[in-house]
Design a protein around this motif. Structure first.
Motif, PDB file in Angstrom:
ATOM      1  N   GLY A 143       5.199  -3.616  -2.837  1.00 38.83           N
ATOM      2  CA  GLY A 143       4.243  -3.950  -3.882  1.00 38.83           C
ATOM      3  C   GLY A 143       4.273  -5.446  -4.116  1.00 38.83           C
ATOM      4  N   ASP A 144       3.816  -5.859  -5.237  1.00 37.96           N
ATOM      5  CA  ASP A 144       3.736  -7.272  -5.580  1.00 37.96           C
ATOM      6  C   ASP A 144       5.142  -7.849  -5.802  1.00 37.96           C
ATOM      7  N   GLY A 145       5.759  -8.338  -4.741  1.00 39.38           N
ATOM      8  CA  GLY A 145       7.072  -8.948  -4.839  1.00 39.38           C
ATOM      9  C   GLY A 145       8.234  -7.978  -4.921  1.00 39.38           C
ATOM     10  N   ARG A 146       7.974  -6.673  -4.817  1.00 38.20           N
ATOM     11  CA  ARG A 146       9.026  -5.655  -4.878  1.00 38.20           C
ATOM     12  C   ARG A 146       8.866  -4.687  -3.720  1.00 38.20           C
ATOM     13  N   VAL A 147       9.993  -4.176  -3.264  1.00 34.86           N
ATOM     14  CA  VAL A 147      10.002  -3.075  -2.315  1.00 34.86           C
ATOM     15  C   VAL A 147      10.932  -2.022  -2.915  1.00 34.86           C
ATOM     16  N   ARG A 197      19.889 -10.499  12.956  1.00 38.67           N
ATOM     17  CA  ARG A 197      20.705 -10.150  14.119  1.00 38.67           C
ATOM     18  C   ARG A 197      19.919  -9.416  15.201  1.00 38.67           C
ATOM     19  N   GLY A 198      18.604  -9.299  15.010  1.00 43.24           N
ATOM     20  CA  GLY A 198      17.768  -8.634  15.996  1.00 43.24           C
ATOM     21  C   GLY A 198      17.694  -7.124  15.856  1.00 43.24           C
ATOM     22  N   GLU A 199      18.299  -6.559  14.820  1.00 45.11           N
ATOM     23  CA  GLU A 199      18.220  -5.115  14.584  1.00 45.11           C
ATOM     24  C   GLU A 199      16.839  -4.789  14.025  1.00 45.11           C
ATOM     25  N   VAL A 200      16.347  -3.593  14.336  1.00 44.32           N
ATOM     26  CA  VAL A 200      14.988  -3.229  13.925  1.00 44.32           C
ATOM     27  C   VAL A 200      14.986  -1.918  13.145  1.00 44.32           C
ATOM     28  N   ILE A 201      14.270  -1.921  12.028  1.00 47.18           N
ATOM     29  CA  ILE A 201      13.938  -0.708  11.282  1.00 47.18           C
ATOM     30  C   ILE A 201      12.503  -0.362  11.681  1.00 47.18           C
ATOM     31  N   LEU A 202      12.297   0.848  12.189  1.00 44.49           N
ATOM     32  CA  LEU A 202      10.958   1.298  12.566  1.00 44.49           C
ATOM     33  C   LEU A 202      10.472   2.289  11.529  1.00 44.49           C
ATOM     34  N   ALA A 203       9.267   2.065  11.004  1.00 46.66           N
ATOM     35  CA  ALA A 203       8.709   2.964   9.982  1.00 46.66           C
ATOM     36  C   ALA A 203       7.227   3.190  10.264  1.00 46.66           C
ATOM     37  N   ARG A 204       6.742   4.325   9.798  1.00 46.29           N
ATOM     38  CA  ARG A 204       5.313   4.666   9.940  1.00 46.29           C
ATOM     39  C   ARG A 204       4.800   5.211   8.609  1.00 46.29           C
ATOM     40  N   ARG A 205       3.514   5.090   8.445  1.00 49.00           N
ATOM     41  CA  ARG A 205       2.875   5.737   7.296  1.00 49.00           C
ATOM     42  C   ARG A 205       2.689   7.208   7.643  1.00 49.00           C
ATOM     43  N   PRO A 206       2.958   8.090   6.676  1.00 47.14           N
ATOM     44  CA  PRO A 206       2.812   9.535   6.951  1.00 47.14           C
ATOM     45  C   PRO A 206       1.349   9.919   7.179  1.00 47.14           C
ATOM     46  N   GLY A 243       0.833  -1.191   0.000  1.00 49.11           N
ATOM     47  CA  GLY A 243       0.000   0.000   0.000  1.00 49.11           C
ATOM     48  C   GLY A 243       0.865   1.237   0.000  1.00 49.11           C
ATOM     49  N   PRO A 244       0.379   2.296   0.647  1.00 48.72           N
ATOM     50  CA  PRO A 244       1.147   3.553   0.677  1.00 48.72           C
ATOM     51  C   PRO A 244       2.524   3.348   1.305  1.00 48.72           C
ATOM     52  N   GLU A 245       3.419   4.283   1.019  1.00 47.15           N
ATOM     53  CA  GLU A 245       4.789   4.164   1.519  1.00 47.15           C
ATOM     54  C   GLU A 245       4.874   4.287   3.029  1.00 47.15           C
TER      55      GLU A 245
END
Length: 110
Positions: free
Chosen positions: A29-33, A101-110, A5-7
């Protein structure tokens, strides 16, 4: 909530935060980021092997040069992407992408 969906806009890389006024995004998206990795645009393949499981591979990016600090942040972000193995959404709706390795990327929808 779902990945596609949205970024998503990245707010934190492995507990380090991000450089002020820099921007990293993820659009599944469908199989792509794809998205912006601080300086360059990137794209990769992604698959899900079950609920909350994922793999990202074949990351490619444009080759624009930016300030060294942005280039370092971008390199770290792309390295984390290639090690992703799981995702979940927290109670606020944030996306948490976890590496092997347990590292986390945190992201939110605007």
């Amino acid at each position: 909530m779902q990945l596609e969906g949205p970024e998503w806009v990245v707010e934190d890389l492995a507990g380090r935060g991000i450089i002020d006024r820099s921007r990293m995004t993820l659009e599944f998206g469908d199989g792509r980021v794809a998205g912006l990795a601080s300086c360059n645009r990137y794209s990769a393949e992604w698959t899900s092997s079950g609920p909350g499981r994922m793999e990202v591979g074949g990351v490619v990016a444009t080759m624009r040069a930016c300030a060294p600090s942005l280039m370092n942040q971008e390199r770290h972000f792309l390295e984390l992407l290639e090690r992703l193995e799981a995702f979940r959404f927290d109670e606020t709706g944030a996306l948490l992408l976890r590496t092997s390795r347990g590292e986390v990327i945190l992201a939110r929808r605007p």
